[in-house]
Design an enzyme around this catalytic site. Sequence first.
Site, short mmCIF file in Angstrom:
data_model
loop_
_atom_site.label_atom_id
_atom_site.label_comp_id
_atom_site.label_asym_id
_atom_site.label_seq_id
_atom_site.Cartn_x
_atom_site.Cartn_y
_atom_site.Cartn_z
N SER A 242 0.82 -1.21 0.00
CA SER A 242 0.00 0.00 0.00
C SER A 242 0.86 1.26 0.00
O SER A 242 2.05 1.23 0.34
CB SER A 242 -0.91 0.01 1.23
N GLY A 246 4.47 2.30 1.84
CA GLY A 246 5.56 3.01 1.18
C GLY A 246 5.99 4.26 1.94
O GLY A 246 7.18 4.59 2.00
N GLU A 263 6.69 -0.26 -5.18
CA GLU A 263 5.54 -0.58 -6.03
C GLU A 263 4.30 -0.48 -5.15
O GLU A 263 3.97 -1.42 -4.42
CB GLU A 263 5.68 -1.99 -6.63
#
Length: 510
Positions: A242, A246, A263
């Site tokens: 999520s 990050g 990502e």
Amino acid sequence: MSTFPRPGTLAAEARALLDRLGVPAAALSGSLSVRSPLTGETIASIAETDAAGATAAIGQAHEAFLAWRAIPGPRRGELVRLLGEELRASKADLGRLVTIEAGKITSEGLGEVQEMIDICDYAVGLSRQLQGLTIATERPDHRMMETWHPIGVVGVISAFNFPVAVWSWNAALAFVCGDSVVWKPSEKTPLTALAVQAIFEKACARFGGVPAGLSTLLIGGKAVGEALVDDKRVPVVSATGSTAMGRAVGPRLAARFARPILELGGNNAAIVCPSADLDLAVRAIAFAAMGTAGQRCTTLRRLIVHESIYDALLARLKPAYASVKVGDPGAEGTLIGPLVDAAAFAGMQRALEAAKAQGGTVTGGARVTAEGLPEAYYVRPALVEMPGQTEVVKEETFAPILYVMRYSDFDAAIALQNDVPQGLSSSIFTNDLREAERFVSVTGSDCGIANVNIGPSGAEIGGAFGGEKETGGGREAGSDSWKAYMRRATNTVNYGRTLPLAQGVTFDVG
């Protein structure tokens, strides 16, 4: 009519699969409970890695790197070639385990293993192409060039929705680049990780002489992930999850000048233009929005439709949504399996309530009752007609919700597509060359992936995968993504007898 798996059968099946895949029985005893979203029941309890174990594993990986980096690249590629062979032999069993642990339908579980095989093939070729440049120099009798060297231990943090492919996108490249890998899988899907580790060890046995710790697993939750992120012996961390994750991981890596490959969230849109082939568009939209029960980072979540074809497109989409088969992902004809857990279902329902409050009209979205499975969360996909791009539409909900909006002006459609915090993937359906080219141009989509006449699902492994803005900016798999797993050195060699300096500088002594 939907069918559902029988409770009480999956634990034994998972155990048999793990045994065939080579996972030792000792690994299947511990305090971490593993449940299957197919029935909601616990199917295994495995050992977690404690803080001391994590430190030791990273240390072993560092020692493995020091030995592995000295192996020539093409020889390193041979190990990955053998890994690909082992994955081919194990595809059916590993794919089924993905279905049991992550809830994917059979073809998607097998497809995920095929992605692993494909990236191994790609990495084998790459092992002979880790190339630098020869650079023009202004100084006579000099040569300037760049060389690429292995960087060290690569940390991989993966999410439940792609429990094995994400590891391979990183690990296959890291191994041929001369790095070792420490993998922290999602605590929701550790069984598939144990299976992959066992498959890798089979490849190592065939290769011979692989340093211990070249690939290592850390099983557990947040604390184990933090240990990996904070360890100074890990110069690169690839983290999939999520945006909130990050935001936690990125600053910790930056604080020690480590390299992130992030990502994160995706809130992907498709623009459907007046000239679009609606038969093609409906098929693409259906898979992109409903596949994997909406639990892909590249899931289609926003549909921006020209007002002239809006009614015609919805007249085709609504029957598709109403007829799609939801149920046992291992059963023939099922296209949508379960959400991963109760939290995912609750998040979906909150989003649908917010959409209604913001003027939306919801079709679908209800839970599908599965008799005898109170802890399994099967749902009908939701089609939500919205008056505009409201706040809930700008949020990513990891569930099969597709928000549909009208547009009249093409510039406004592109602006709407870009007006969200996320920037992973996007697509357009058009037969107008100008619209297609504009969409992929600098003034078009602002996402890392921009497709024409296909959905926003991820690129094949030959292309770099990743996105911009709150998606994190990371790139994995193909193109030049391999450079993230290596360090670059610029070298200048003077093969003459004089010492000319650059930029015309003179400095004579004596």
